[in-house]
Motif scaffolding. Structure first.
Motif, mmCIF file in Angstrom:
data_model
loop_
_atom_site.group_PDB
_atom_site.id
_atom_site.type_symbol
_atom_site.label_atom_id
_atom_site.label_comp_id
_atom_site.label_asym_id
_atom_site.label_seq_id
_atom_site.Cartn_x
_atom_site.Cartn_y
_atom_site.Cartn_z
ATOM 1 N N VAL A 1 17.093 49.657 40.633
ATOM 2 C CA VAL A 1 18.334 48.960 40.962
ATOM 3 C C VAL A 1 19.428 49.983 41.229
ATOM 4 C CG1 VAL A 1 20.104 47.379 40.130
ATOM 5 C CG2 VAL A 1 17.719 46.974 39.541
ATOM 6 N N GLN A 2 20.085 49.835 42.345
ATOM 7 C CA GLN A 2 21.237 50.694 42.663
ATOM 8 C C GLN A 2 22.497 49.853 42.587
ATOM 9 O OE1 GLN A 2 20.103 52.391 46.495
ATOM 10 N NE2 GLN A 2 19.616 54.295 45.440
ATOM 11 N N LEU A 3 23.522 50.428 41.972
ATOM 12 C CA LEU A 3 24.751 49.680 41.706
ATOM 13 C C LEU A 3 25.951 50.389 42.306
ATOM 14 C CD1 LEU A 3 24.038 49.047 37.912
ATOM 15 C CD2 LEU A 3 23.574 47.490 39.808
ATOM 16 N N GLN A 4 26.884 49.609 42.822
ATOM 17 C CA GLN A 4 28.099 50.169 43.387
ATOM 18 C C GLN A 4 29.277 49.308 42.978
ATOM 19 O OE1 GLN A 4 28.671 53.130 45.309
ATOM 20 N NE2 GLN A 4 30.707 52.512 44.623
ATOM 21 N N ALA A 5 30.173 49.891 42.206
ATOM 22 C CA ALA A 5 31.371 49.178 41.766
ATOM 23 C C ALA A 5 32.506 49.372 42.761
ATOM 24 C CB ALA A 5 31.784 49.668 40.389
ATOM 25 N N SER A 6 33.354 48.364 42.854
ATOM 26 C CA SER A 6 34.515 48.441 43.737
ATOM 27 C C SER A 6 35.604 47.513 43.201
ATOM 28 C CB SER A 6 34.135 48.046 45.165
ATOM 29 O OG SER A 6 33.678 46.701 45.201
ATOM 30 N N GLY A 7 36.780 47.609 43.810
ATOM 31 C CA GLY A 7 37.856 46.695 43.451
ATOM 32 C C GLY A 7 38.940 47.285 42.581
ATOM 33 N N ARG A 18 40.241 42.167 40.209
ATOM 34 C CA ARG A 18 38.864 41.707 40.103
ATOM 35 C C ARG A 18 37.946 42.814 40.594
ATOM 36 N NH1 ARG A 18 35.333 36.750 42.717
ATOM 37 N NH2 ARG A 18 35.431 38.053 44.591
ATOM 38 N N LEU A 19 37.112 43.289 39.717
ATOM 39 C CA LEU A 19 36.131 44.307 40.069
ATOM 40 C C LEU A 19 34.833 43.625 40.485
ATOM 41 C CD1 LEU A 19 36.641 46.851 37.143
ATOM 42 C CD2 LEU A 19 37.950 46.591 39.265
ATOM 43 N N SER A 20 34.149 44.266 41.402
ATOM 44 C CA SER A 20 32.842 43.791 41.844
ATOM 45 C C SER A 20 31.819 44.893 41.671
ATOM 46 C CB SER A 20 32.887 43.372 43.319
ATOM 47 O OG SER A 20 33.800 42.331 43.537
ATOM 48 N N CYS A 21 30.601 44.490 41.438
ATOM 49 C CA CYS A 21 29.493 45.444 41.356
ATOM 50 C C CYS A 21 28.352 44.870 42.181
ATOM 51 C CB CYS A 21 29.068 45.657 39.917
ATOM 52 S SG CYS A 21 27.608 46.698 39.729
ATOM 53 N N ALA A 22 28.080 45.513 43.287
ATOM 54 C CA ALA A 22 27.001 45.067 44.165
ATOM 55 C C ALA A 22 25.723 45.812 43.815
ATOM 56 C CB ALA A 22 27.388 45.325 45.614
ATOM 57 N N ALA A 23 24.645 45.065 43.727
ATOM 58 C CA ALA A 23 23.358 45.644 43.355
ATOM 59 C C ALA A 23 22.365 45.506 44.486
ATOM 60 C CB ALA A 23 22.820 44.960 42.110
ATOM 61 N N SER A 24 21.524 46.496 44.608
ATOM 62 C CA SER A 24 20.420 46.415 45.549
ATOM 63 C C SER A 24 19.145 46.149 44.765
ATOM 64 C CB SER A 24 20.286 47.712 46.336
ATOM 65 O OG SER A 24 19.964 48.773 45.461
ATOM 66 N N TYR A 93 35.960 52.296 35.571
ATOM 67 C CA TYR A 93 35.098 51.184 35.175
ATOM 68 C C TYR A 93 33.772 51.296 35.912
ATOM 69 C CZ TYR A 93 38.928 48.889 32.771
ATOM 70 O OH TYR A 93 39.939 48.574 31.893
ATOM 71 N N SER A 94 32.694 51.207 35.147
ATOM 72 C CA SER A 94 31.352 51.312 35.717
ATOM 73 C C SER A 94 30.532 50.089 35.335
ATOM 74 C CB SER A 94 30.646 52.556 35.190
ATOM 75 O OG SER A 94 31.354 53.730 35.528
ATOM 76 N N CYS A 95 29.632 49.706 36.234
ATOM 77 C CA CYS A 95 28.714 48.618 35.918
ATOM 78 C C CYS A 95 27.331 49.203 35.611
ATOM 79 C CB CYS A 95 28.628 47.618 37.055
ATOM 80 S SG CYS A 95 28.200 48.321 38.656
ATOM 81 N N ALA A 96 26.552 48.445 34.873
ATOM 82 C CA ALA A 96 25.237 48.918 34.455
ATOM 83 C C ALA A 96 24.286 47.738 34.326
ATOM 84 C CB ALA A 96 25.343 49.663 33.129
ATOM 85 N N ALA A 97 22.989 48.031 34.446
ATOM 86 C CA ALA A 97 21.959 46.988 34.381
ATOM 87 C C ALA A 97 20.996 47.268 33.233
ATOM 88 C CB ALA A 97 21.195 46.940 35.702
ATOM 89 N N ASP A 98 20.683 46.211 32.507
ATOM 90 C CA ASP A 98 19.839 46.279 31.314
ATOM 91 C C ASP A 98 18.686 45.284 31.477
ATOM 92 O OD1 ASP A 98 18.736 46.137 28.792
ATOM 93 O OD2 ASP A 98 20.550 45.409 27.801
ATOM 94 N N GLY A 114 26.027 52.504 37.908
ATOM 95 C CA GLY A 114 26.654 52.741 39.187
ATOM 96 C C GLY A 114 27.814 53.704 39.049
ATOM 97 N N GLN A 115 28.283 54.203 40.181
ATOM 98 C CA GLN A 115 29.495 55.007 40.169
ATOM 99 C C GLN A 115 30.677 54.106 39.840
ATOM 100 O OE1 GLN A 115 29.498 56.945 44.036
ATOM 101 N NE2 GLN A 115 28.726 58.800 43.096
ATOM 102 N N GLY A 116 31.630 54.650 39.200
ATOM 103 C CA GLY A 116 32.734 53.851 38.727
ATOM 104 C C GLY A 116 33.822 53.630 39.755
ATOM 105 N N THR A 117 34.740 52.763 39.391
ATOM 106 C CA THR A 117 35.925 52.511 40.192
ATOM 107 C C THR A 117 37.142 52.673 39.290
ATOM 108 O OG1 THR A 117 36.988 50.920 41.695
ATOM 109 C CG2 THR A 117 35.833 49.989 39.791
ATOM 110 N N GLN A 118 38.153 53.356 39.800
ATOM 111 C CA GLN A 118 39.329 53.695 38.994
ATOM 112 C C GLN A 118 40.277 52.505 38.906
ATOM 113 O OE1 GLN A 118 40.298 56.774 37.362
ATOM 114 N NE2 GLN A 118 41.861 55.414 36.524
ATOM 115 N N VAL A 119 40.681 52.201 37.698
ATOM 116 C CA VAL A 119 41.724 51.203 37.449
ATOM 117 C C VAL A 119 42.880 51.914 36.760
ATOM 118 C CG1 VAL A 119 42.354 49.137 36.138
ATOM 119 C CG2 VAL A 119 40.139 49.258 37.296
#
Length: 123
Positions: A1-7, A18-24, A93-98, A114-119
Motif C-alpha cells: 500500500v502506498q499512501l499520500q497525504a495532502s490538504g 481537512r486532510l486527505s490520504c490517498a492510497a494505492s 501529519y502523516s497517514c498510516a495503514a495497519d 505516507g509522506q506527511g503534510t504540514q499543518v
C-alpha cells in the motif's frame, strides 16, 4: 500500500482543515487507517484511527471533539477533518495503514506510512 497525504496548510487558530490520504492498492479497504503527527522537536504522536469499515474510530484525548476521521473505501481515501485548530496542533501529519482489525494508537502496529503534510496554526 502506498499512501499520500495532502490538504495541509496555514490556518488561523479556530479555523478548520481537512486532510486527505490517498492510497494505492486494491486491499485498502481491509486496513485500519491512522493519522499521526510530529511537531518540531517532539516525538511522533497518535491522532486518530478508523477500522476497515469505518464503524470504529479512536481518537487521542488531545483532539477528541475537534477532529473526525472518516474513510471512503470506494475512493481509497481516508480523511481527517480538523476543527477549532490550536497553535499546538502545528505539526507534520502523516497517514498510516495497519493490517489489523481493531484501530490502534501504537505506531508499531502500522506497516505502511505516507509522506506527511504540514499543518501550521497561527495564533
Amino acid at each position: 500500500v502506498q499512501l499520500q497525504a495532502s490538504g495541509g496548510g496555514l490556518v488561523q487558530a479556530g479555523g478548520s482543515l481537512r486532510l486527505s490520504c490517498a492510497a494505492s492498492g486494491r486491499t485498502f479497504s481491509s486496513y485500519v487507517m491512522g493519522w499521526f503527527r510530529q511537531a518540531p522537536g517532539k516525538e511522533r504522536e497518535f491522532v486518530a484511527a478508523i477500522s476497515w469499515n469505518g464503524r470504529r474510530t479512536y481518537y487521542a484525548d488531545s483532539v477528541k471533539g475537534r477532529v473526525t476521521i472518516s474513510r471512503d473505501n470506494a475512493k481509497n481515501t481516508v480523511y481527517l477533518q480538523m476543527n477549532s485548530l490550536k497553535p499546538e496542533d502545528t505539526a507534520v501529519y502523516s497517514c498510516a495503514a495497519d493490517p489489523a482489525i481493531t484501530p490502534s494508537a501504537r505506531e508499531s502496529e502500522y506497516d505502511y506510512w505516507g509522506q506527511g503534510t504540514q499543518v501550521t496554526v497561527s495564533s
